[in-house]
Design a protein around this motif. Structure first.
Motif, PDB file in Angstrom:
ATOM      1  N   LEU A 191     -29.007  36.658  55.414  1.00  0.00           N
ATOM      2  CA  LEU A 191     -27.935  35.742  55.001  1.00  0.00           C
ATOM      3  C   LEU A 191     -28.181  35.242  53.585  1.00  0.00           C
ATOM      4  CD1 LEU A 191     -27.845  33.613  58.250  1.00  0.00           C
ATOM      5  CD2 LEU A 191     -26.052  35.172  57.482  1.00  0.00           C
ATOM      6  N   THR A 245     -30.540  30.567  46.065  1.00  0.00           N
ATOM      7  CA  THR A 245     -31.598  30.127  45.145  1.00  0.00           C
ATOM      8  C   THR A 245     -33.007  30.473  45.638  1.00  0.00           C
ATOM      9  OG1 THR A 245     -31.665  27.902  46.100  1.00  0.00           O
ATOM     10  CG2 THR A 245     -30.219  28.223  44.202  1.00  0.00           C
ATOM     11  N   ASP A 246     -33.145  30.770  46.910  1.00  0.00           N
ATOM     12  CA  ASP A 246     -34.429  31.279  47.409  1.00  0.00           C
ATOM     13  C   ASP A 246     -34.373  32.795  47.522  1.00  0.00           C
ATOM     14  OD1 ASP A 246     -36.385  29.231  47.842  1.00  0.00           O
ATOM     15  OD2 ASP A 246     -35.130  28.429  49.440  1.00  0.00           O
ATOM     16  N   ILE A 247     -33.334  33.293  48.172  1.00  0.00           N
ATOM     17  CA  ILE A 247     -33.339  34.724  48.523  1.00  0.00           C
ATOM     18  C   ILE A 247     -33.181  35.616  47.285  1.00  0.00           C
ATOM     19  CG2 ILE A 247     -30.858  34.983  49.115  1.00  0.00           C
ATOM     20  CD1 ILE A 247     -31.977  36.668  51.549  1.00  0.00           C
ATOM     21  N   VAL A 301     -34.269  34.993  44.322  1.00  0.00           N
ATOM     22  CA  VAL A 301     -35.576  35.000  43.647  1.00  0.00           C
ATOM     23  C   VAL A 301     -36.502  35.981  44.369  1.00  0.00           C
ATOM     24  CG1 VAL A 301     -37.591  33.593  43.033  1.00  0.00           C
ATOM     25  CG2 VAL A 301     -35.294  32.616  42.830  1.00  0.00           C
ATOM     26  N   HIS A 330     -27.425  20.250  48.019  1.00  0.00           N
ATOM     27  CA  HIS A 330     -28.240  19.047  47.806  1.00  0.00           C
ATOM     28  C   HIS A 330     -27.413  17.979  47.085  1.00  0.00           C
ATOM     29  CE1 HIS A 330     -31.389  21.465  49.319  1.00  0.00           C
ATOM     30  NE2 HIS A 330     -31.351  22.294  48.312  1.00  0.00           N
ATOM     31  N   GLY A 382     -28.061  25.204  45.775  1.00  0.00           N
ATOM     32  CA  GLY A 382     -28.946  25.291  46.947  1.00  0.00           C
ATOM     33  C   GLY A 382     -28.404  24.458  48.101  1.00  0.00           C
ATOM     34  N   THR A 383     -28.568  24.968  49.317  1.00  0.00           N
ATOM     35  CA  THR A 383     -27.986  24.294  50.475  1.00  0.00           C
ATOM     36  C   THR A 383     -29.066  23.718  51.394  1.00  0.00           C
ATOM     37  OG1 THR A 383     -27.991  26.301  51.823  1.00  0.00           O
ATOM     38  CG2 THR A 383     -26.027  25.905  50.459  1.00  0.00           C
ATOM     39  N   ALA A 395     -43.350  24.041  51.297  1.00  0.00           N
ATOM     40  CA  ALA A 395     -43.080  23.029  50.276  1.00  0.00           C
ATOM     41  C   ALA A 395     -41.632  22.556  50.277  1.00  0.00           C
ATOM     42  CB  ALA A 395     -43.429  23.594  48.900  1.00  0.00           C
ATOM     43  N   ALA A 396     -40.813  22.992  51.255  1.00  0.00           N
ATOM     44  CA  ALA A 396     -39.393  22.603  51.268  1.00  0.00           C
ATOM     45  C   ALA A 396     -39.279  21.081  51.347  1.00  0.00           C
ATOM     46  CB  ALA A 396     -38.690  23.251  52.456  1.00  0.00           C
ATOM     47  N   LEU A 413     -27.128  32.135  63.219  1.00  0.00           N
ATOM     48  CA  LEU A 413     -27.260  31.343  61.996  1.00  0.00           C
ATOM     49  C   LEU A 413     -27.155  29.859  62.332  1.00  0.00           C
ATOM     50  CD1 LEU A 413     -24.209  31.452  59.574  1.00  0.00           C
ATOM     51  CD2 LEU A 413     -24.042  32.106  61.940  1.00  0.00           C
TER      52      LEU A 413
END
Ligand SMILES: Cc1cc2nc3c(=O)[nH]c(=O)nc-3n(C[C@H](O)[C@H](O)[C@H](O)COP(=O)(O)OP(=O)(O)OC[C@H]3O[C@@H](n4cnc5c(N)ncnc54)[C@H](O)[C@@H]3O)c2cc1C
Length: 289
Positions: free
Chosen positions: A27, A32-34, A36, A78, A110-111, A122-123, A166
């Protein structure tokens, strides 16, 4: 180069059908994470054939109040969390945490669901959400199930989510007015600052007695968990009976009991103790007035 097919869903029903009928789908919410991870060819990604972009599913972007809870759609950014009057009034320490995330661009994209599901040690939203006893609604074509956030994350970057599921709702119980929460974070710099350590403390103090306390450090253990031994040491005590110099070493003892001595322990031990002392001082300051 990683090769994959790009799929897009505009409605939740489509997304669930795709997750059910395609194999090896990842998904993408804010990306912003995936993105990267894809760029870095991170081993964390494992094998996948498809990216399913869910970012346009409007029905997953909401913040609502019910009689007992506040419900957040996983695609809330956010920034939406920070700008929500409801969240600011009910859980100000969650807003403090959201404000420390990345930069304005990252906070706009980012969600909340992505922060949780990425399951990084570190989230920044995970410790306050665990302290708030958050539940997740997971949906698939088979229906819905509810999992406490504490049980959803099962390892660093690992969750108990099934491949056809999900997150469709983040459910935070309402808390009494006697609760006060703090979120603290340390990193290498002030902005775009991934936590070297963070810490959420949520305490309920009535007539100077700590009736409840939930202590959740981030980046201290493989994934954020409540430090229940330390919580038990504190619950039931009067705030003027707690000697912080005596209690602070117990947070690093509990960390080391989980992680063992690691290369980072000489840094993390005093840093976590200092963070905890600072957090407790803020709580005492509120209830001493
Ligand atoms: C420069 C930079 C700075 C950052 N700073 C911080 C920081 O200070 N603090 C911090 O905590 N994070 C930080 N991050 C990480 C990231 O921005 C956050 O974790 C963000 O909330 C991820 O959300 P996303 O929507 O972009 O997730 P995505 O990248 O879209 O997805 C992340 C993971 O979650 C899964 N996922 C997404 N939505 C769902 C859903 N509804 N159900 C199930 N699985 C889902 C995806 O499949 C993927 O595995 C930073 C990232 C960057 C690039």
């Amino acid at each position: 180069m990683i090769e994959y097919e790009f799929l897009k869903a505009k409605y939740l029903g489509n997304a669930l059908k795709i997750l059910d009928s395609y194999k090896n789908v990842k998904l993408l919410a804010g990306g912003t994470d995936i993105l990267v991870d894809i760029h870095k060819k991170s081993k964390r990604l494992g094998d996948f054939n498809y990216i399913l972009d869910i970012s346009n599913i409007e029905e997953l972007k909401y913040i609502e109040e019910t009689s007992q809870t506040v419900e957040i759609g996983p695609l809330c950014t956010h920034t939406m969390l920070i700008e929500s009057e409801l969240i600011s009034n009910m859980y100000p320490f969650l807003v403090t945490a959201a404000k420390t995330i990345g930069s304005p661009q990252i906070r706009n994209r980012g969600t909340v669901g992505g922060n949780i599901s990425n399951a990084s040690p570190a989230a920044d939203l995970v410790p306050p959400l665990i302290a708030l006893k958050t539940q997740l609604e997971l949906s698939s074509v088979e229906g819905k199930r509810f999992v406490p956030l504490e049980k959803y994350i099962v390892g660093p970057y690992k969750t108990s989510q099934n491949p056809n599921e999900l997150i469709t709702k983040i459910i935070i119980p309402k808390i009494d007015k006697e609760y006060f929460g703090v979120f603290l974070k340390i990193g290498r710099r002030r902005a775009v600052n991934i936590a070297r350590l963070n810490l959420a403390i949520l305490a309920k103090v009535k007539q100077n007695i700590i009736e409840d306390i939930r202590i959740v450090p981030g980046s201290a253990t493989p994934y954020p968990v409540r430090f229940t031994n330390l919580e038990q040491e504190i619950i039931g005590k009067r705030i003027d009976q707690i000697i912080l110099e005596k209690i602070t070493p117990k947070i690093s003892e509990e960390m080391i009991s989980i992680t063992g001595e690691r290369w980072s322990t000489p840094y993390k031990k005093p840093a976590l103790e200092a963070l905890f002392k600072r957090g407790m001082e803020s709580i005492f300051a509120v209830f001493n007035n």
